[in-house]
Motif scaffolding. Structure first.
Motif, short mmCIF file in Angstrom:
data_model
loop_
_atom_site.label_atom_id
_atom_site.label_comp_id
_atom_site.label_asym_id
_atom_site.label_seq_id
_atom_site.Cartn_x
_atom_site.Cartn_y
_atom_site.Cartn_z
N PRO A 151 0.82 -1.21 0.00
CA PRO A 151 0.00 0.00 0.00
C PRO A 151 0.85 1.26 0.00
CG PRO A 151 -0.02 -1.01 2.18
CD PRO A 151 0.73 -1.95 1.28
N VAL A 152 0.43 2.24 -0.79
CA VAL A 152 0.97 3.60 -0.74
C VAL A 152 -0.25 4.54 -0.67
CG1 VAL A 152 2.28 5.40 -1.92
CG2 VAL A 152 3.03 3.01 -2.07
N VAL A 153 -0.32 5.30 0.40
CA VAL A 153 -1.40 6.26 0.56
C VAL A 153 -0.94 7.59 -0.02
CG1 VAL A 153 -2.90 7.46 2.19
CG2 VAL A 153 -2.19 5.11 2.66
N VAL A 154 -1.75 8.18 -0.89
CA VAL A 154 -1.44 9.47 -1.51
C VAL A 154 -2.49 10.48 -1.05
CG1 VAL A 154 -1.05 10.71 -3.66
CG2 VAL A 154 -0.50 8.27 -3.51
N ILE A 155 -2.01 11.53 -0.40
CA ILE A 155 -2.90 12.59 0.07
C ILE A 155 -2.51 13.89 -0.63
CG2 ILE A 155 -3.71 13.93 2.04
CD1 ILE A 155 -2.96 11.56 3.83
N ASP A 156 -3.42 14.47 -1.36
CA ASP A 156 -3.19 15.77 -1.98
C ASP A 156 -3.91 16.84 -1.17
OD1 ASP A 156 -1.51 15.29 -4.26
OD2 ASP A 156 -3.18 14.17 -5.13
N ASN A 157 -3.31 18.05 -1.18
CA ASN A 157 -3.85 19.16 -0.39
C ASN A 157 -3.96 18.73 1.08
OD1 ASN A 157 -4.28 20.73 -2.78
ND2 ASN A 157 -6.10 19.49 -3.16
N LEU A 211 2.38 8.05 2.01
CA LEU A 211 2.61 7.23 3.19
C LEU A 211 2.94 5.82 2.72
CD1 LEU A 211 0.61 9.61 3.95
CD2 LEU A 211 -0.23 8.13 5.77
N TYR A 212 4.02 5.24 3.25
CA TYR A 212 4.44 3.91 2.82
C TYR A 212 5.24 3.25 3.94
CZ TYR A 212 8.68 6.64 1.78
OH TYR A 212 9.76 7.48 1.87
N ARG A 213 5.37 1.93 3.83
CA ARG A 213 6.15 1.18 4.81
C ARG A 213 7.64 1.48 4.61
NH1 ARG A 213 2.08 -3.08 5.22
NH2 ARG A 213 1.75 -3.39 7.45
N SER A 214 8.36 1.60 5.72
CA SER A 214 9.79 1.88 5.63
C SER A 214 10.57 0.73 5.01
CB SER A 214 10.35 2.17 7.02
OG SER A 214 10.35 1.00 7.82
N THR A 215 9.94 -0.45 4.91
CA THR A 215 10.61 -1.60 4.32
C THR A 215 10.60 -1.56 2.79
OG1 THR A 215 8.51 -2.79 4.48
CG2 THR A 215 10.10 -3.14 6.25
N SER A 216 9.80 -0.67 2.18
CA SER A 216 9.73 -0.61 0.72
C SER A 216 11.02 -0.06 0.13
CB SER A 216 8.56 0.28 0.29
OG SER A 216 7.33 -0.29 0.63
N LEU A 217 11.51 -0.69 -0.95
CA LEU A 217 12.67 -0.16 -1.66
C LEU A 217 12.25 1.12 -2.38
CD1 LEU A 217 14.40 -3.29 -3.27
CD2 LEU A 217 15.46 -1.65 -1.70
N HIS A 218 12.89 2.23 -2.05
CA HIS A 218 12.49 3.50 -2.63
C HIS A 218 13.70 4.42 -2.78
CE1 HIS A 218 12.48 4.23 1.71
NE2 HIS A 218 12.69 5.52 1.42
N ALA A 219 13.51 5.46 -3.56
CA ALA A 219 14.57 6.44 -3.75
C ALA A 219 13.95 7.75 -4.19
CB ALA A 219 15.59 5.97 -4.79
N ALA A 220 14.58 8.84 -3.80
CA ALA A 220 14.18 10.14 -4.32
C ALA A 220 14.48 10.18 -5.82
CB ALA A 220 14.94 11.25 -3.61
N THR A 221 13.60 10.81 -6.57
CA THR A 221 13.84 11.04 -7.99
C THR A 221 14.49 12.41 -8.12
OG1 THR A 221 11.88 9.73 -8.56
CG2 THR A 221 12.78 11.18 -10.25
N ILE A 222 15.76 12.41 -8.49
CA ILE A 222 16.52 13.65 -8.61
C ILE A 222 16.79 13.91 -10.09
CG2 ILE A 222 18.60 14.88 -7.91
CD1 ILE A 222 16.80 14.09 -5.58
#
Length: 245
Positions: free
Chosen positions: A24-30, A197-208
């Motif tokens: 799950p990834v929760v996306v909240i806008d505004n 919002l996401y689990r800290s276990t997910s493989l992720h990276a900032a898009t630069i």
């Protein structure tokens, strides 16, 4: 920090499920009403210093009202989305963060996706206080293992393979999309006042982006509010029950 503890009147939320694991990834806008005021506080009242961990930039302590507001607004969302209804927040870390370090000045592990913790009860709330063209956040799958998130029992195998892969294919820039080692499974643009919002276990990276300026000014650079909530049970908070004497 002089911000009002209210949600934005145009608050919108959705829950995505990404990758083979349908994480799950929760996306909240505004998200918050006074997000612009947070930027002003970061520019005039926050004290940034080099990040102590692997973050490629600077951090500043976030005043306590902010994580309290975030917990209040997400206390029903997070347990439902992440299956944590039997737990509550027992610890929290919260900072302003800015990417300010160029890729040739960081270690190789800062150029590839990472996990924050291997405990699935750690939930990240990443609040964008900037907008494009500074990029957003992407999630990845490790091609050789299929891992999309870390776990204690996978760590040794993953680390062994990744070490060899990084020697064979050493990265020279921050990751953007697919590589010989990682496949991108989801990407979220930075939209001002969006939170993911996401689990800290997910493989992720900032898009630069390639044209990224590494601007250290909170009013014009890549400013985020990073909150980590640890959801625990009664034992996590009080410790194991004492045995009768």
């Amino acid at each position: 920090m002089n911000i009002r503890p209210f949600l934005h009147k145009d608050f919108r939320m959705r829950v995505d499920h990404i990758g083979h694991q349908q994480a799950p990834v929760v996306v909240i806008d505004n998200f918050l009403l006074d997000a612009a005021q947070m930027v002003e506080y970061a520019a005039t009242g926050a004290h940034f210093a080099p990040a102590a961990a692997l973050y490629p930039g600077v951090h500043a302590v976030m005043p306590s009202p902010y994580p309290m507001f975030v917990h209040f607004f997400t206390r029903s969302i997070i347990p439902e989305a992440f299956g944590l209804s039997d737990r509550d927040v027992v610890d929290c870390r919260c900072t302003f963060s800015m990417v300010t370090t160029r890729p040739d000045k960081v270690g190789v592990r800062q150029l590839v996706p990472h996990t924050d913790f291997l405990d699935p009860n750690h939930i990240v709330v990443l609040h964008y206080l900037y907008a494009k063209p500074h990029g957003g956040t992407a999630f990845y799958r490790h091609c050789a293992t299929g891992y999309e998130g870390g776990a204690v029992d996978q760590r040794e195998r993953y680390e062994t393979l990744l070490k060899a892969e990084l020697q064979a294919h050493p990265p020279t820039d921050y990751i953007r999309g697919d590589t010989p080692i990682f496949q991108q499974i989801a990407s979220y643009d930075a939209v001002f006042n969006r939170a993911i919002l996401y689990r800290s276990t997910s493989l992720h990276a900032a898009t630069i982006p390639a044209e990224f300026s590494y601007d250290p000014d909170p009013r014009s650079g890549r400013l985020t509010a990073n909150t980590m909530f640890f959801y625990g049970d009664q034992t996590s908070f009080f410790g194991p029950p004492r045995k009768p004497v």
